[in-house]
Design a protein around this motif. Structure first.
Motif, PDB file in Angstrom:
ATOM      1  N   ALA A  29      17.707  47.916 -82.692  1.00  9.52           N
ATOM      2  CA  ALA A  29      17.651  46.896 -83.742  1.00  9.52           C
ATOM      3  C   ALA A  29      17.112  47.490 -85.037  1.00  9.52           C
ATOM      4  CB  ALA A  29      16.793  45.721 -83.304  1.00  9.52           C
ATOM      5  N   LEU A 101      12.630  49.356 -82.234  1.00 11.91           N
ATOM      6  CA  LEU A 101      12.869  48.033 -81.654  1.00 11.91           C
ATOM      7  C   LEU A 101      14.278  48.032 -81.070  1.00 11.91           C
ATOM      8  CD1 LEU A 101      12.148  45.050 -81.167  1.00 11.91           C
ATOM      9  CD2 LEU A 101      13.078  44.566 -83.444  1.00 11.91           C
ATOM     10  N   TYR A 103      17.024  46.281 -77.774  1.00 10.12           N
ATOM     11  CA  TYR A 103      17.308  45.200 -76.839  1.00 10.12           C
ATOM     12  C   TYR A 103      17.636  45.804 -75.486  1.00 10.12           C
ATOM     13  CZ  TYR A 103      17.653  42.626 -81.186  1.00 10.12           C
ATOM     14  OH  TYR A 103      17.383  42.081 -82.408  1.00 10.12           O
ATOM     15  N   ARG A 110      13.781  41.856 -76.259  1.00 11.77           N
ATOM     16  CA  ARG A 110      13.286  42.784 -77.281  1.00 11.77           C
ATOM     17  C   ARG A 110      12.232  43.683 -76.675  1.00 11.77           C
ATOM     18  NH1 ARG A 110      13.396  40.642 -82.824  1.00 11.77           N
ATOM     19  NH2 ARG A 110      11.207  41.215 -83.043  1.00 11.77           N
ATOM     20  N   TRP A 112       9.971  47.620 -77.334  1.00 14.31           N
ATOM     21  CA  TRP A 112       9.555  48.625 -78.296  1.00 14.31           C
ATOM     22  C   TRP A 112       9.404  49.968 -77.594  1.00 14.31           C
ATOM     23  CZ3 TRP A 112       9.191  47.658 -83.439  1.00 14.31           C
ATOM     24  CH2 TRP A 112       9.089  46.328 -83.836  1.00 14.31           C
TER      25      TRP A 112
END
Length: 127
Positions: A29, A101, A103, A110, A112
């Motif tokens: 993302a 970030l 998916y 979400r 990290w």
């Protein structure tokens, strides 16, 4: 989940140029700061250059005015243009992303990834 894949290393003559690329794969993302580091056997990994998501750059003194870091946020890719290379630039070059970030999973949760490294690419400068 996410990977940083470097390309573009190899052998180059002193005074020549080389361009390294590092692309983040996966369902990315956004990426915060990306950078290039280098390391020789028996030595600590050292900063070469970093670039934030908004384009602010930082360089090691040893590469200022010779190397240029840039990125394409749409492609999740960072580049390192190396000009006027010197034998002392010989090293394994590693790409780094301090925060990614992405998916994951069937529902696109979400997640990290922090302090993420590529596998490294060898750059050898011959004199």
């Amino acid at each position: 989940q996410v990977q940083l894949v470097e390309s573009g290393g190899g052998l180059v003559q002193a005074g020549g140029s080389m361009r390294l690329s590092c692309a983040a794969s996966g369902r990315v993302a956004s990426i915060n700061t990306m950078g290039w580091y280098r390391q020789n056997p028996g030595k600590q990994r050292e900063l070469v250059a970093t670039i934030t998501s908004t384009g602010t750059t930082n360089y090691a003194d040893s590469v200022k005015d010779r190397f240029t870091i840039s990125r394409d946020n749409a492609k999740n890719t960072v580049y390192l243009q190396m000009n006027t290379v010197k034998p002392e630039d010989t090293a394994v070059y590693y790409c780094n992303a301090d925060r990614i970030l992405y998916y994951s999973g069937a529902y696109g949760s979400r997640s990290w990834a922090y302090n993420h490294w590529g596998q490294g690419t060898q750059v050898t400068v011959s004199s």
